[in-house]
Motif scaffolding. Structure first.
Motif, PDB file in Angstrom:
ATOM      1  N   VAL A 122       0.831  -1.208   0.000  1.00 63.12           N
ATOM      2  CA  VAL A 122       0.000   0.000   0.000  1.00 63.12           C
ATOM      3  C   VAL A 122       0.862   1.254   0.000  1.00 63.12           C
ATOM      4  O   VAL A 122       0.590   2.223  -0.725  1.00 63.12           O
ATOM      5  N   SER A 123       1.932   1.256   0.804  1.00 60.52           N
ATOM      6  CA  SER A 123       2.774   2.452   0.925  1.00 60.52           C
ATOM      7  C   SER A 123       3.513   2.771  -0.372  1.00 60.52           C
ATOM      8  O   SER A 123       3.840   3.930  -0.643  1.00 60.52           O
ATOM      9  N   GLU A 124       3.776   1.753  -1.188  1.00 61.65           N
ATOM     10  CA  GLU A 124       4.490   1.972  -2.442  1.00 61.65           C
ATOM     11  C   GLU A 124       3.545   2.177  -3.627  1.00 61.65           C
ATOM     12  O   GLU A 124       3.999   2.401  -4.751  1.00 61.65           O
ATOM     13  N   ALA A 125       2.241   2.106  -3.381  1.00 59.07           N
ATOM     14  CA  ALA A 125       1.267   2.260  -4.462  1.00 59.07           C
ATOM     15  C   ALA A 125       1.059   3.730  -4.820  1.00 59.07           C
ATOM     16  O   ALA A 125       1.319   4.627  -4.008  1.00 59.07           O
ATOM     17  N   SER A 126       0.607   3.963  -6.031  1.00 58.29           N
ATOM     18  CA  SER A 126       0.227   5.311  -6.466  1.00 58.29           C
ATOM     19  C   SER A 126      -1.221   5.541  -6.029  1.00 58.29           C
ATOM     20  O   SER A 126      -2.144   4.972  -6.622  1.00 58.29           O
ATOM     21  N   ILE A 127      -1.407   6.351  -5.003  1.00 55.10           N
ATOM     22  CA  ILE A 127      -2.745   6.587  -4.463  1.00 55.10           C
ATOM     23  C   ILE A 127      -3.485   7.586  -5.352  1.00 55.10           C
ATOM     24  O   ILE A 127      -2.933   8.607  -5.763  1.00 55.10           O
ATOM     25  N   ALA A 128      -4.712   7.253  -5.661  1.00 57.28           N
ATOM     26  CA  ALA A 128      -5.526   8.100  -6.538  1.00 57.28           C
ATOM     27  C   ALA A 128      -6.910   8.289  -5.929  1.00 57.28           C
ATOM     28  O   ALA A 128      -7.348   7.499  -5.093  1.00 57.28           O
ATOM     29  N   GLU A 129      -7.570   9.346  -6.369  1.00 59.28           N
ATOM     30  CA  GLU A 129      -8.936   9.619  -5.935  1.00 59.28           C
ATOM     31  C   GLU A 129      -9.882   9.248  -7.063  1.00 59.28           C
ATOM     32  O   GLU A 129      -9.696   9.676  -8.208  1.00 59.28           O
ATOM     33  N   MET A 130     -10.875   8.404  -6.771  1.00 59.30           N
ATOM     34  CA  MET A 130     -11.874   8.026  -7.763  1.00 59.30           C
ATOM     35  C   MET A 130     -12.889   9.159  -7.871  1.00 59.30           C
ATOM     36  O   MET A 130     -13.567   9.493  -6.888  1.00 59.30           O
ATOM     37  N   ILE A 131     -12.974   9.740  -9.043  1.00 55.15           N
ATOM     38  CA  ILE A 131     -13.779  10.939  -9.253  1.00 55.15           C
ATOM     39  C   ILE A 131     -14.679  10.749 -10.481  1.00 55.15           C
ATOM     40  O   ILE A 131     -14.260  10.173 -11.491  1.00 55.15           O
ATOM     41  N   SER A 132     -15.900  11.263 -10.388  1.00 54.33           N
ATOM     42  CA  SER A 132     -16.816  11.220 -11.526  1.00 54.33           C
ATOM     43  C   SER A 132     -16.253  12.080 -12.655  1.00 54.33           C
ATOM     44  O   SER A 132     -15.903  13.244 -12.447  1.00 54.33           O
ATOM     45  N   CYS A 133     -16.153  11.499 -13.835  1.00 54.52           N
ATOM     46  CA  CYS A 133     -15.534  12.225 -14.936  1.00 54.52           C
ATOM     47  C   CYS A 133     -16.238  11.925 -16.257  1.00 54.52           C
ATOM     48  O   CYS A 133     -17.082  11.032 -16.345  1.00 54.52           O
ATOM     49  N   SER A 134     -15.857  12.679 -17.267  1.00 59.07           N
ATOM     50  CA  SER A 134     -16.383  12.501 -18.616  1.00 59.07           C
ATOM     51  C   SER A 134     -15.264  12.023 -19.525  1.00 59.07           C
ATOM     52  O   SER A 134     -14.140  12.533 -19.457  1.00 59.07           O
ATOM     53  N   VAL A 135     -15.588  11.030 -20.357  1.00 57.13           N
ATOM     54  CA  VAL A 135     -14.654  10.574 -21.383  1.00 57.13           C
ATOM     55  C   VAL A 135     -15.003  11.326 -22.664  1.00 57.13           C
ATOM     56  O   VAL A 135     -16.149  11.303 -23.109  1.00 57.13           O
TER      57      VAL A 135
END
Length: 208
Positions: A122-135
């Motif tokens: 977990v500490s070495e992972a790239s942490i991201a925020e899941m956000i509503s988006c448009s493709v």
């Protein structure tokens, strides 16, 4: 839509404890099916290991499961899941592979080893925020490519695919909250020559 944290992509962490080798592999998974496919993949990859212990939290943290895979009950899968839940990160699965080194670690030693493996992953992972988006898809001339790519990045977007043909077609994602402002700038910068076609709405991991 509610935002939440996840880990992007896949990463591994490895260490040895009393000649036993522990390999923790973490992958972003959004569904139980994705998680189980990942677990099966790790079992196949490390087919010769004594244990492939797993835990996952998917479906925005609503679906959790773990397995000790032959280790004493409560010494392996549950500690990994506890690390995941304590991290505040979901939509991930972790498989910890153990190559037994011939020395017993005891129940306490196993809990510490599997916990450490999960924490390291977990500490070495790239942490991201899941956000509503448009493709969004935009077709442009080759002369506009660099300027369009820069505009997308300046507005917090990420390019998913670039198709080079007679013209260039970019497929990219933008946070929903940024779409309106981006469309205005697209029109201004390219004198309304380029069209932004919204083709899908989805939850997407943006690194923080």
């Amino acid at each position: 839509m509610e935002r939440y944290l996840t880990a992007k992509g896949e990463n591994t962490a490895e260490f040895s404890e009393k000649r036993s080798r522990f390999i923790a592999t973490l992958r972003h998974c959004e569904t139980e099916q994705e998680a189980m496919e990942f677990i099966d993949e790790m079992r196949s990859k490390y087919w010769d290991a004594k244990h492939n212990v797993f835990a996952y939290s998917v479906n925005r943290g609503k679906s959790c499961r773990f397995s000790d895979d032959g280790e004493p009950h409560g010494t392996a899968g549950k500690p990994i899941l506890d690390v995941i839940l304590g991290s505040g990160v979901c939509d991930i699965a972790i498989v910890v592979t153990r190559y037994f080194g011939g020395i017993l670690l005891g129940t306490g030693g196993l809990v510490r080893a599997y916990s450490k493996a999960a924490k390291d992953a977990v500490s070495e992972a790239s942490i991201a925020e899941m956000i509503s988006c448009s493709v969004i898809k935009t077709c442009c001339e080759y002369t506009d490519h660099q300027r369009l790519s820069k505009l997308i990045e300046e507005n917090g977007g990420e390019i998913e695919n670039t198709d080079f043909a007679e013209k260039i077609t970019l497929t990219y994602v933008l946070k929903d909250e940024a779409v309106e402002g981006f469309l205005e700038k697209l029109s201004e910068n390219f004198s309304a020559r380029l069209v932004a076609e919204i083709i899908e709405n989805k939850i997407y991991p943006f690194e923080i």
